[in-house]
Design an enzyme around this catalytic site. Structure first.
Site, short mmCIF file in Angstrom:
data_model
loop_
_atom_site.label_atom_id
_atom_site.label_comp_id
_atom_site.label_asym_id
_atom_site.label_seq_id
_atom_site.Cartn_x
_atom_site.Cartn_y
_atom_site.Cartn_z
N ASP A 1 4.60 0.36 12.17
CA ASP A 1 3.39 -0.27 11.62
C ASP A 1 3.26 -1.73 12.04
O ASP A 1 2.27 -2.37 11.74
CB ASP A 1 3.39 -0.18 10.09
N ARG B 1 0.65 14.37 13.31
CA ARG B 1 1.14 14.07 11.96
C ARG B 1 1.21 15.34 11.10
O ARG B 1 0.58 15.46 10.07
CB ARG B 1 0.25 13.02 11.30
N CYS C 1 -4.89 12.57 13.07
CA CYS C 1 -5.64 11.32 12.96
C CYS C 1 -5.49 10.64 14.31
O CYS C 1 -4.86 11.16 15.21
CB CYS C 1 -5.11 10.48 11.81
N LYS D 1 0.86 -1.21 0.00
CA LYS D 1 0.00 0.00 0.00
C LYS D 1 0.88 1.24 0.00
O LYS D 1 0.68 2.15 -0.82
CB LYS D 1 -0.87 0.01 1.25
N ASN D 2 1.90 1.26 0.86
CA ASN D 2 2.67 2.49 1.06
C ASN D 2 3.71 2.74 -0.02
O ASN D 2 4.34 3.79 -0.02
CB ASN D 2 3.30 2.50 2.46
N ARG E 1 -8.66 -0.47 4.69
CA ARG E 1 -7.83 0.57 4.08
C ARG E 1 -6.50 -0.01 3.62
O ARG E 1 -5.94 0.43 2.62
CB ARG E 1 -7.55 1.69 5.09
C1 EPZ Z 1 4.14 6.93 6.56
O1 EPZ Z 1 3.33 7.93 7.14
C2 EPZ Z 1 3.24 5.71 6.38
N1 EPZ Z 1 2.15 6.05 5.47
C3 EPZ Z 1 2.70 5.27 7.74
O2 EPZ Z 1 1.94 4.10 7.53
C4 EPZ Z 1 3.87 4.95 8.65
O3 EPZ Z 1 3.38 4.61 9.92
C5 EPZ Z 1 4.79 6.16 8.76
O4 EPZ Z 1 5.21 6.56 7.43
C6 EPZ Z 1 6.04 5.87 9.58
O5 EPZ Z 1 6.74 4.81 9.02
C7 EPZ Z 1 2.39 6.07 4.15
O6 EPZ Z 1 3.49 5.82 3.68
C8 EPZ Z 1 1.23 6.41 3.25
P1 EPZ Z 1 6.12 10.25 8.70
P2 EPZ Z 1 3.90 9.45 7.19
O7 EPZ Z 1 5.99 11.52 7.92
O8 EPZ Z 1 4.77 9.71 6.03
C9 EPZ Z 1 6.42 13.51 12.12
C10 EPZ Z 1 0.12 2.70 7.72
O9 EPZ Z 1 -0.26 2.10 8.71
N2 EPZ Z 1 6.43 14.49 11.02
O10 EPZ Z 1 7.29 9.36 8.44
O11 EPZ Z 1 2.75 10.33 7.44
C11 EPZ Z 1 5.08 12.81 12.23
O12 EPZ Z 1 4.20 13.55 13.02
C12 EPZ Z 1 0.54 4.14 7.84
O13 EPZ Z 1 0.24 2.22 6.58
C13 EPZ Z 1 6.59 15.84 11.29
O14 EPZ Z 1 6.74 16.24 12.45
O15 EPZ Z 1 4.80 9.39 8.50
C14 EPZ Z 1 5.44 11.48 12.85
O16 EPZ Z 1 5.48 11.62 14.25
C15 EPZ Z 1 0.22 4.69 9.21
N3 EPZ Z 1 6.60 16.74 10.27
C16 EPZ Z 1 6.87 11.22 12.34
O17 EPZ Z 1 7.35 12.48 11.85
C17 EPZ Z 1 6.44 16.34 8.96
O18 EPZ Z 1 6.46 17.20 8.06
C18 EPZ Z 1 6.95 10.22 11.20
O19 EPZ Z 1 6.00 10.64 10.25
C19 EPZ Z 1 6.28 14.97 8.70
C20 EPZ Z 1 6.28 14.06 9.74
#
Ligand code: EPZ
Length: 428
Positions: free
Chosen positions: A312, A129, A124, A30-31, A404
């Site tokens: 995850d 996020r 969420c 998915k990702n 999802r």
């Molecule tokens: C991706 O989400 C995945 N989703 C998530 O999978 C996964 O849990 C996550 O990466 C971590 O591995 C997709 O790829 C579609 P991040 P993402 O940006 O990109 C903070 C699932 O179950 N952050 O790596 O949204 C954020 O708040 C989903 O398939 C900032 O502060 O995660 C978080 O605490 C759930 N500022 C941390 O970084 C930003 O601009 C990691 O977030 C971006 C992120």
């Protein structure tokens, strides 16, 4: 009159106690599918993407691309995208709410059209996020950003080369930046990038489109081109679905053969499963076999960016630790609120105490079936695992969360011998 407790979503009914045996093919990631689908917006040429899983999230991505003006065909995991006539650059709130990965249209829309309007993704259930890192890269590349009425309006005349060090390692932030900078013909440097296999799969696609991407450690050099090409790509297998199925095979005392995995993406999960007492045989780079049945040993888990232990997989391993012979510690370092499954597992008899980002799990002899509610995608997967091993019957509600991100999960589990079926939505 529909009463207020009617379920808007289906539920899964599970009778616990069956050992899973047999072979199962892991679906496409998915990702990886989501950013690669959005990358097709970069080109006027048609792109073909294979091994795309049939999920609520990929269906939302198709809907979003069509709303932007792309023409898509989807059949048996294969998507044909013709983005030549894209003429709309707005991702509406209704879609972004359903799938926050919709923010991944910003990079490609800015690269190709110089403008994008995306609803500010709300928080969420697993955390705030924010997307500040995404926006900082766009700003450095010369984009003007205005947030008004809950929408982010971005515009850029000509993308300037960027040199940026991410303040947080972010998966979709890295993906958005890579797609954005595909529209800049000068060389950019991104530091502290995410290295998840899904990010690397997108990099493969961008290279096929003619974008130069070099990666050394956590540093990427990118040089875009004026006219990106269409691409053909087969999406990598979903390492989180694979990990979830492995935990199921182990916890039920079964013997499961997974096909179409990428073993090299599963290092930290395989190591932890072996530490817990699972027998894992790597049969080839694309297949492995997991056996359970012995004692489940307690673990100490700390989630981290790839190649560390994936957040995850945290909920799924919490179920495993709930049945371990001792006390386990699980530290969630990525999201600030990703323990929603704890309360539901406690209803099944798990002994878990959470303080801040650490969950202490005291193993119990068994879990008991109960009616439980899904709160987010991976929590719902954890509850399904708990139902498979619990004594008695479990009903996992609100499984639109599960739908999802898992393709035909109950069919796969049933084929492995589980007693599991989908209950239709019902008015209570
Ligand atoms: C991706 O989400 C995945 N989703 C998530 O999978 C996964 O849990 C996550 O990466 C971590 O591995 C997709 O790829 C579609 P991040 P993402 O940006 O990109 C903070 C699932 O179950 N952050 O790596 O949204 C954020 O708040 C989903 O398939 C900032 O502060 O995660 C978080 O605490 C759930 N500022 C941390 O970084 C930003 O601009 C990691 O977030 C971006 C992120």
């Amino acid at each position: 009159m529909k009463n207020t407790t009617s379920y808007t979503s289906e539920a899964l009914f599970i009778e616990g106690g069956r050992a899973l045996k047999g072979r199962v093919r892991v679906s496409g990631s998915k990702n990886a599918s989501l950013p690669i689908l959005m990358a097709s917006l970069l080109s006027k040429e048609t792109s073909a993407i294979e091994n795309v899983p049939e999920l609520l999230d990929t269906a939302t991505a198709f809907e979003l691309l069509r709303s932007l003006g792309a023409v898509l065909e989807f059949e048996k995991g294969r998507v044909l995208v013709d983005a030549s006539s894209v003429n709309n650059h707005r991702a509406p709130d209704e879609v972004v709410r359903r799938m926050r990965a919709s923010v991944l249209v910003m990079g490609p829309l800015l690269a190709r059209f110089g403008r994008a309007t995306v609803s500010m993704p709300g928080g969420c259930s697993i955390g705030v996020r924010s997307i500040d890192q995404h926006l900082k890269v766009f700003e450095k590349g010369g984009a003007s950003i205005e947030v008004k009425h809950g929408y982010i309006n971005l515009e850029v005349e000509r993308i300037r080369p960027v040199e940026y060090t991410f303040e947080v390692i972010t998966v979709t932030g890295t993906e958005n930046a890579l797609m954005f900078l595909s529209g800049c013909e000068k060389r950019s440097i991104l530091r502290n990038i995410a290295l998840e296999p899904e990010v690397m799969d997108l990099v493969e696609v961008l290279r096929k489109m003619g974008v130069e991407v070099e990666i050394e450690d956590r540093t990427a050099l990118i040089r875009g081109i004026a006219e990106t090409k269409g691409f053909f790509h087969r999406v990598i297998p979903d390492r989180i679905e694979a990990g979830t199925l492995m935990v199921a095979g182990f916890l039920t005392g079964g013997d499961v053969l997974l096909e179409d995995v990428r073993v090299e993406h599963m290092g930290s999960v395989i190591e932890k499963l072996k530490e817990a007492g699972a027998e894992v045989d790597i049969l080839s780079l694309g297949s492995l076999r997991v056996k359970g049945g012995g004692v489940v040993k307690p673990l100490s888990i700390s989630t981290a960016e790839y190649p560390g232990f994936p957040t995850d997989m945290q909920a799924q391993f919490m179920v495993l630790c709930s049945l371990a012979d001792g006390i386990s510690e699980i530290r969630e370092n990525i999201f600030e609120n990703r323990f929603q499954h704890v309360a539901e597992l406690q209803r099944m008899g798990a002994d878990i105490h959470v303080r801040d980002r650490v969950a202490l799990v005291r193993g119990v002899d068994r879990l008991y079936g109960a009616e439980v509610y899904s709160t987010d995608l991976r929590a719902s997967a954890g509850l399904v695992l708990a139902g498979l091993v619990a004594k008695g019957r479990t009903v996992v509600k609100d499984i639109h969360h599960l739908d999802r991100g898992y393709e035909k999960l109950e069919e796969k589990l049933r084929a492995l011998g589980a007693t599991i079926e989908r209950l239709p939505p019902k008015d209570a």
